[in-house]
Design a protein around this motif. Structure first.
Motif, short mmCIF file in Angstrom:
data_model
loop_
_atom_site.label_atom_id
_atom_site.label_comp_id
_atom_site.label_asym_id
_atom_site.label_seq_id
_atom_site.Cartn_x
_atom_site.Cartn_y
_atom_site.Cartn_z
N MET A 53 0.82 -1.21 0.00
CA MET A 53 0.00 0.00 0.00
C MET A 53 0.86 1.26 0.00
O MET A 53 0.52 2.25 -0.65
N ILE A 54 1.96 1.25 0.72
CA ILE A 54 2.86 2.40 0.75
C ILE A 54 3.41 2.68 -0.65
O ILE A 54 3.44 3.83 -1.09
N LYS A 55 3.81 1.62 -1.34
CA LYS A 55 4.31 1.79 -2.72
C LYS A 55 3.24 2.37 -3.63
O LYS A 55 3.50 3.24 -4.45
N LEU A 56 2.01 1.89 -3.47
CA LEU A 56 0.90 2.39 -4.29
C LEU A 56 0.59 3.85 -3.97
O LEU A 56 0.30 4.64 -4.86
N LYS A 57 0.67 4.21 -2.69
CA LYS A 57 0.41 5.60 -2.29
C LYS A 57 1.43 6.54 -2.91
O LYS A 57 1.08 7.62 -3.39
N VAL A 58 2.70 6.12 -2.94
CA VAL A 58 3.75 6.93 -3.56
C VAL A 58 3.46 7.15 -5.04
O VAL A 58 3.75 8.21 -5.60
N GLY A 60 0.55 7.51 -6.16
CA GLY A 60 -0.67 8.30 -6.24
C GLY A 60 -1.94 7.50 -6.41
O GLY A 60 -2.96 8.03 -6.86
N MET A 61 -1.91 6.24 -6.02
CA MET A 61 -3.07 5.37 -6.20
C MET A 61 -3.84 5.22 -4.89
O MET A 61 -3.26 5.10 -3.83
N LEU A 62 -5.16 5.21 -4.99
CA LEU A 62 -6.04 4.95 -3.86
C LEU A 62 -6.09 3.44 -3.66
O LEU A 62 -6.38 2.69 -4.59
N SER A 63 -5.78 2.98 -2.45
CA SER A 63 -5.74 1.55 -2.19
C SER A 63 -6.41 1.21 -0.87
O SER A 63 -6.66 2.09 -0.05
N ARG A 64 -6.69 -0.08 -0.70
CA ARG A 64 -7.29 -0.56 0.54
C ARG A 64 -6.81 -1.97 0.82
O ARG A 64 -6.39 -2.70 -0.08
N ILE A 65 -6.90 -2.35 2.09
CA ILE A 65 -6.58 -3.72 2.51
C ILE A 65 -7.90 -4.42 2.83
O ILE A 65 -8.76 -3.87 3.50
#
Length: 75
Positions: A53-58, A60-65
């Motif tokens: 999720m941290i990689k996806l946030k960098v 700029g992607m909205l993510s969830r677990i």
């Protein structure tokens, strides 16, 4: 912005099979073009999913677990 669900304790789900089933933690990203969540990874533990999720946030992607706390076929 990241969203996550609470994970219950333990690594195993009790099912009617010897030893149970390992918990699964999924990471989804939101696809704005289709207005839907898409699965991008499956992990055995929450910490690995959070790293993804941290990689996806960098990026700029909205993510969830999403934690799988029950055996889908045993429900």
């Amino acid at each position: 912005m990241n969203q996550s669900t609470q994970s219950s304790a333990g690594k195993w789900i009790s099912v009617s099979a010897p030893g149970g089933m390992a918990r699964q933690v999924f990471v989804d990203v939101f696809d704005a073009t289709e207005h839907a969540w898409k699965r991008v990874g499956t992990f055995a533990d929450r910490s690995s999913a959070e790293k993804k999720m941290i990689k996806l946030k960098v990026q700029g992607m909205l993510s969830r677990i999403v934690s799988q706390n029950f055996c889908p076929t045993g429900r």
